[in-house]
Design a protein around this motif. Structure first.
Motif, PDB file in Angstrom:
ATOM      1  N   PRO A  41      12.768  76.853  67.256  1.00 54.48           N
ATOM      2  CA  PRO A  41      13.343  78.204  67.222  1.00 54.48           C
ATOM      3  C   PRO A  41      14.864  78.199  67.327  1.00 54.48           C
ATOM      4  O   PRO A  41      15.442  77.447  68.097  1.00 54.48           O
ATOM      5  CB  PRO A  41      12.722  78.885  68.438  1.00 54.48           C
ATOM      6  CG  PRO A  41      12.208  77.791  69.292  1.00 54.48           C
ATOM      7  CD  PRO A  41      11.892  76.642  68.401  1.00 54.48           C
ATOM      8  N   VAL A  42      15.455  79.063  66.532  1.00 55.45           N
ATOM      9  CA  VAL A  42      16.907  79.148  66.432  1.00 55.45           C
ATOM     10  C   VAL A  42      17.335  80.540  66.868  1.00 55.45           C
ATOM     11  O   VAL A  42      16.777  81.524  66.412  1.00 55.45           O
ATOM     12  CB  VAL A  42      17.341  78.912  64.965  1.00 55.45           C
ATOM     13  CG1 VAL A  42      18.825  79.062  64.814  1.00 55.45           C
ATOM     14  CG2 VAL A  42      16.908  77.535  64.496  1.00 55.45           C
ATOM     15  N   ALA A  43      18.321  80.621  67.770  1.00 57.61           N
ATOM     16  CA  ALA A  43      18.770  81.948  68.205  1.00 57.61           C
ATOM     17  C   ALA A  43      20.279  82.073  68.269  1.00 57.61           C
ATOM     18  O   ALA A  43      20.777  83.091  68.708  1.00 57.61           O
ATOM     19  CB  ALA A  43      18.200  82.287  69.583  1.00 57.61           C
ATOM     20  N   GLY A  44      20.990  81.054  67.874  1.00 59.43           N
ATOM     21  CA  GLY A  44      22.448  81.116  68.024  1.00 59.43           C
ATOM     22  C   GLY A  44      23.031  82.346  67.377  1.00 59.43           C
ATOM     23  O   GLY A  44      22.701  82.687  66.252  1.00 59.43           O
ATOM     24  N   GLY A  45      23.885  83.066  68.120  1.00 58.24           N
ATOM     25  CA  GLY A  45      24.439  84.312  67.596  1.00 58.24           C
ATOM     26  C   GLY A  45      25.842  84.135  67.080  1.00 58.24           C
ATOM     27  O   GLY A  45      26.333  83.024  66.971  1.00 58.24           O
ATOM     28  N   PHE A  70      25.495  75.951  72.198  1.00 60.72           N
ATOM     29  CA  PHE A  70      24.893  75.431  70.970  1.00 60.72           C
ATOM     30  C   PHE A  70      26.005  75.271  69.934  1.00 60.72           C
ATOM     31  O   PHE A  70      27.005  75.986  69.962  1.00 60.72           O
ATOM     32  CB  PHE A  70      23.791  76.372  70.463  1.00 60.72           C
ATOM     33  CG  PHE A  70      24.215  77.809  70.394  1.00 60.72           C
ATOM     34  CD1 PHE A  70      24.871  78.299  69.278  1.00 60.72           C
ATOM     35  CD2 PHE A  70      23.997  78.664  71.459  1.00 60.72           C
ATOM     36  CE1 PHE A  70      25.275  79.613  69.209  1.00 60.72           C
ATOM     37  CE2 PHE A  70      24.412  79.993  71.407  1.00 60.72           C
ATOM     38  CZ  PHE A  70      25.055  80.458  70.273  1.00 60.72           C
ATOM     39  N   ARG A  87      16.773  89.383  71.239  1.00 57.75           N
ATOM     40  CA  ARG A  87      16.163  89.500  69.906  1.00 57.75           C
ATOM     41  C   ARG A  87      14.796  90.184  69.990  1.00 57.75           C
ATOM     42  O   ARG A  87      14.462  91.041  69.179  1.00 57.75           O
ATOM     43  CB  ARG A  87      16.024  88.112  69.271  1.00 57.75           C
ATOM     44  CG  ARG A  87      17.346  87.556  68.797  1.00 57.75           C
ATOM     45  CD  ARG A  87      17.252  86.116  68.348  1.00 57.75           C
ATOM     46  NE  ARG A  87      18.582  85.607  68.041  1.00 57.75           N
ATOM     47  CZ  ARG A  87      19.178  85.688  66.860  1.00 57.75           C
ATOM     48  NH1 ARG A  87      18.528  86.210  65.835  1.00 57.75           N
ATOM     49  NH2 ARG A  87      20.399  85.232  66.680  1.00 57.75           N
ATOM     50  N   TYR A 107       7.211  84.589  67.493  1.00 59.96           N
ATOM     51  CA  TYR A 107       7.473  83.933  68.784  1.00 59.96           C
ATOM     52  C   TYR A 107       6.679  84.640  69.883  1.00 59.96           C
ATOM     53  O   TYR A 107       7.228  85.434  70.651  1.00 59.96           O
ATOM     54  CB  TYR A 107       8.965  83.981  69.118  1.00 59.96           C
ATOM     55  CG  TYR A 107       9.844  83.244  68.139  1.00 59.96           C
ATOM     56  CD1 TYR A 107       9.648  81.892  67.879  1.00 59.96           C
ATOM     57  CD2 TYR A 107      10.877  83.893  67.473  1.00 59.96           C
ATOM     58  CE1 TYR A 107      10.455  81.210  66.975  1.00 59.96           C
ATOM     59  CE2 TYR A 107      11.697  83.220  66.573  1.00 59.96           C
ATOM     60  CZ  TYR A 107      11.471  81.887  66.330  1.00 59.96           C
ATOM     61  OH  TYR A 107      12.278  81.214  65.440  1.00 59.96           O
ATOM     62  N   CYS A 111      21.409  89.728  65.788  1.00 59.45           N
ATOM     63  CA  CYS A 111      22.268  88.543  65.659  1.00 59.45           C
ATOM     64  C   CYS A 111      22.650  88.056  67.051  1.00 59.45           C
ATOM     65  O   CYS A 111      23.787  87.637  67.292  1.00 59.45           O
ATOM     66  CB  CYS A 111      23.530  88.889  64.875  1.00 59.45           C
ATOM     67  SG  CYS A 111      23.215  89.647  63.265  1.00 59.45           S
ATOM     68  N   GLY A 123      15.642  73.133  62.453  1.00 58.97           N
ATOM     69  CA  GLY A 123      15.914  74.118  63.497  1.00 58.97           C
ATOM     70  C   GLY A 123      16.752  73.504  64.594  1.00 58.97           C
ATOM     71  O   GLY A 123      17.462  72.522  64.398  1.00 58.97           O
ATOM     72  N   ARG A 124      16.638  74.074  65.766  1.00 64.99           N
ATOM     73  CA  ARG A 124      17.429  73.646  66.919  1.00 64.99           C
ATOM     74  C   ARG A 124      17.320  72.130  67.158  1.00 64.99           C
ATOM     75  O   ARG A 124      16.233  71.563  67.068  1.00 64.99           O
ATOM     76  CB  ARG A 124      16.921  74.394  68.144  1.00 64.99           C
ATOM     77  CG  ARG A 124      17.678  74.093  69.396  1.00 64.99           C
ATOM     78  CD  ARG A 124      16.959  74.647  70.603  1.00 64.99           C
ATOM     79  NE  ARG A 124      16.910  76.110  70.614  1.00 64.99           N
ATOM     80  CZ  ARG A 124      16.599  76.815  71.703  1.00 64.99           C
ATOM     81  NH1 ARG A 124      16.320  76.219  72.830  1.00 64.99           N
ATOM     82  NH2 ARG A 124      16.578  78.117  71.648  1.00 64.99           N
ATOM     83  N   MET A 176      27.263  85.638  63.102  1.00 62.23           N
ATOM     84  CA  MET A 176      26.490  86.290  62.037  1.00 62.23           C
ATOM     85  C   MET A 176      26.674  87.797  62.026  1.00 62.23           C
ATOM     86  O   MET A 176      26.787  88.405  60.969  1.00 62.23           O
ATOM     87  CB  MET A 176      25.010  85.940  62.196  1.00 62.23           C
ATOM     88  CG  MET A 176      24.763  84.509  61.814  1.00 62.23           C
ATOM     89  SD  MET A 176      23.268  83.882  62.511  1.00 62.23           S
ATOM     90  CE  MET A 176      23.564  84.165  64.221  1.00 62.23           C
ATOM     91  N   GLN A 195      21.254  80.947  63.850  1.00 57.12           N
ATOM     92  CA  GLN A 195      21.779  79.665  63.364  1.00 57.12           C
ATOM     93  C   GLN A 195      21.857  78.643  64.476  1.00 57.12           C
ATOM     94  O   GLN A 195      21.852  78.999  65.667  1.00 57.12           O
ATOM     95  CB  GLN A 195      23.130  79.857  62.696  1.00 57.12           C
ATOM     96  CG  GLN A 195      24.255  80.301  63.623  1.00 57.12           C
ATOM     97  CD  GLN A 195      24.834  79.202  64.497  1.00 57.12           C
ATOM     98  OE1 GLN A 195      25.040  79.400  65.689  1.00 57.12           O
ATOM     99  NE2 GLN A 195      25.063  78.037  63.907  1.00 57.12           N
ATOM    100  N   MET A 250      22.330  74.778  60.426  1.00 53.74           N
ATOM    101  CA  MET A 250      21.045  75.305  59.995  1.00 53.74           C
ATOM    102  C   MET A 250      20.962  76.785  60.320  1.00 53.74           C
ATOM    103  O   MET A 250      21.414  77.212  61.377  1.00 53.74           O
ATOM    104  CB  MET A 250      19.951  74.542  60.750  1.00 53.74           C
ATOM    105  CG  MET A 250      18.590  74.586  60.139  1.00 53.74           C
ATOM    106  SD  MET A 250      17.640  75.935  60.775  1.00 53.74           S
ATOM    107  CE  MET A 250      16.226  75.868  59.698  1.00 53.74           C
TER     108      MET A 250
END
Ligand SMILES: [Zn+2]
Lengths: 86, 244
Positions: A82-86, B171, B120, B161, B113, A9-10, B27, B139, B143
């Protein structure tokens, strides 16, 4: 005892140099394992409480929201930041 | 799409369906492109701001020609050029609670996304309230993760969550992984909307490109969840377990 640890993940790159196995007293709790992992992480870095916890591929919740988890020799612990990259 | 992949009935169901995709980045871009090319009848895109140069490493809907112009409208134009039978709507900002609710209410599925957990979790809430499926695609670097959820029969995103994870402004993005995760999100949506194929209900797919590992993990529902446990009673959960 030894458990296998996988972190993804992150910010996965920060844990890339960690050993695949960690040694813990027997028995050990999830919190003890996390404390050990945090000691091995680069200075100033810790696992966030919202990391997902998988034990043997089963989802048990997150680090800050799970039922008591005791670990046994040979367990496979996976932590997913946790991963949230859009 | 070809015989043997989707039945004619399935393709007609796609044509009659609406998908709401919020944001159209690494995405959401490929996801909305694949939904449009598959013939989903209505694709609704939400994204605020202009297309900027640093985004181009993962923007399959944008190009150098569209820099410094609003992203949602130009991406919608591109999608319309890819399939004249699809209605594409562009929302040029991040929908607030009320607007997201209205969009979910006239959609059959939500694809999340977004770059923040705040958005989210909002999309998760409105999908749960509208009783429609919710796909979360995310992502970081090499990953990616994908969750295919339907509050009431599986965990919801708030179960996964319970505490909103911290926001990360910057990021890393490798376009190859964001595009793969976005395409897989579209694939799951196509299966849900068409009724063809086995949907990964209630599961988390991890695509760890860095370690070259993938896994499907069934997600646990949180009986104390602030979102779904208050929206659905136990009878509904039991009735819908067969979907998982
Ligand atoms: Zn929930």
């Amino acid at each position: 005892m030894k458990i296998r640890v996988s972190i993804m993940g992150r910010s996965y790159h920060m844990t890339d140099g960690l050993h695949e196995f960690i040694e813990l007293d027997d028995p050990a709790t999830l919190e003890e394992a996390v404390q050990r992992i945090n000691q091995l992480m680069p200075e100033g870095q810790t696992l966030t409480g919202s990391c997902l916890v998988l034990l043997g591929g089963t989802h048990f919740g997150s680090l800050d929201n799970h039922d008591p988890i005791s670990l046994s020799d040979g367990d496979e612990l996976t932590l997913i930041a946790p991963v949230a990259g859009g | 799409m070809g015989a043997g992949v989707l039945s004619e009935e399935g393709q007609l169901r796609l044509k009659g369906a609406s998908a709401f995709v919020s944001r159209t980045g690494g995405m959401g871009g490929p996801a909305s492109l694949m939904l449009t090319m598959a013939g989903v009848g209505r694709v609704i895109l939400a994204h605020g701001g202009d297309l900027i140069s640093p985004d181009l490493n993962r923007q399959v809907l944008g190009s150098e020609r569209g820099l410094e112009t609003p992203r949602a409208t130009q991406f919608a134009d591109y999608l319309r050029s890819m399939n004249r039978f699809v209605t594409v709507e562009a929302i040029d900002h991040e929908p607030n609670d009320a607007e997201a609710m209205e969009l979910a209410a006239r959609s059959d599925i939500v694809l999340s996304c977004a770059p923040t957990f705040e958005e989210r979790l909002r999309l998760n809430r409105v999908a749960a309230a509208a009783r429609i499926p919710f796909i979360d695609a995310a992502q970081w670097g090499m990953m990616g993760t994908l969750m295919v959820l339907r509050a009431g029969s599986t965990a919801c995103l708030q179960c996964v969550y319970p505490t909103q994870p911290p926001f990360e402004e910057l990021f890393p993005v490798v376009g190859a992984i964001s595009s793969a995760v976005g395409s897989l999100a579209a694939l799951e949506a196509i299966k849900v909307l068409s009724g063809c194929g086995r949907v990964a209900w209630g599961q988390l797919l991890t695509l760890d490109g860095f370690q070259a590992q993938t896994a499907f993990v069934p997600l646990r529902r949180d009986p104390q969840c602030r979102c779904c446990s208050t929206m659905f009673n136990d009878v509904e959960f039991n009735d819908m377990e067969e979907c998982v």
